[in-house]
Design an enzyme around this catalytic site. Sequence first.
Site, PDB file in Angstrom:
ATOM      1  N   GLY A  33      -1.011   2.555 -10.709  1.00 39.26           N
ATOM      2  CA  GLY A  33      -0.908   1.986  -9.370  1.00 39.26           C
ATOM      3  C   GLY A  33       0.336   2.457  -8.649  1.00 39.26           C
ATOM      4  CG  ASN A  34       0.455   2.773  -4.701  1.00 33.76           C
ATOM      5  OD1 ASN A  34       0.739   1.901  -3.885  1.00 33.76           O
ATOM      6  ND2 ASN A  34      -0.760   3.300  -4.776  1.00 33.76           N
ATOM      7  NE  ARG A  35       8.526   1.343  -7.382  1.00 29.23           N
ATOM      8  CZ  ARG A  35       9.110   0.460  -8.191  1.00 29.23           C
ATOM      9  NH1 ARG A  35       9.139  -0.815  -7.865  1.00 29.23           N
ATOM     10  NH2 ARG A  35       9.668   0.862  -9.309  1.00 29.23           N
ATOM     11  CB  SER A  36       1.362   0.344  -1.134  1.00 29.84           C
ATOM     12  OG  SER A  36       1.011  -0.115   0.151  1.00 29.84           O
ATOM     13  CB  ALA A 100      -0.121   3.807  -1.030  1.00 23.94           C
TER      14      ALA A 100
END
Length: 235
Positions: A33-36, A100
């Site tokens: 995943g990512n930090r968005s 994102a």
Amino acid sequence: AAEPSRAGDYAGRRVLITAGGTREPLDPVRFLGNRSSGKQGYALAARAAARGASVRLISANADLSAAPGVDVIRVGSALEMQEAIRGHTDWADVIVMAAAVADYRPAVYAESKMKKTHAPGTENDAPTITLVRNPDILAGLVADRGAATSPVIVGFAAETGEPGRSVHELGREKLARKGCDLLVVNEVGVDVTFGRDENTVHILRQDGGPPIDAGPARKEIIADAVLDAARDLLV
Ligand code: CTP
Ligand code: CA
């Protein structure tokens, strides 16, 4: 310049927004995943609705509640997001890709939870995860639009900059590569922007006009600046 009049300026307009960050599953309990946080996308949805638009929000893993009147469609992965968008591209006058989207996903999804190797002598064993490219959803939207003038297509780019290459320069290149009408570039670092309520952006224009700088300001103010720039391109 006088404040642009925004009251009802999106009445009768249909705005599709993506928000959050995709999660690319490895097995039933794990993902990449990512930090968005989704805050900028949700702020765009709220402001578009407040300005009179019909709004559909494709939300990936954001723990937020949408403004009243916003239709929320929840997705997990990039492929799910692409599929969800497909059903609404003909409907939309404006598409804002604030999400994102993961560039890669695991090549293989394990149907059951992956387990460690427990045999003696395998204490340092670690698997290698092979990734494959995800489709570029934004570039696909631009390609599908072809020579048509609608919908207006807006991309977002979170850039950290690189040695010798400014965020502005990277943004210009990306705008040319993606072919979208507007590219909203924001500078990020681990503690900058992600999850925050304030943002600073440069809105780059495909039509060659000068970039529009907005912020540092609350994400609602940034959202209004993006919607102003997109409104000016509506036919
Ligand atoms: N995007 C997309 N599909 C992808 C990746 C990105 O639609 N598979 C969209 C994002 O929603 C965003 C824009 O493209 O609006 C720019 O994303 P970004 O990650 O900055 O661009 P990339 O082309 O993936 O370039 P980079 O190598 O810098 O990640
Ligand atoms: Ca990317």
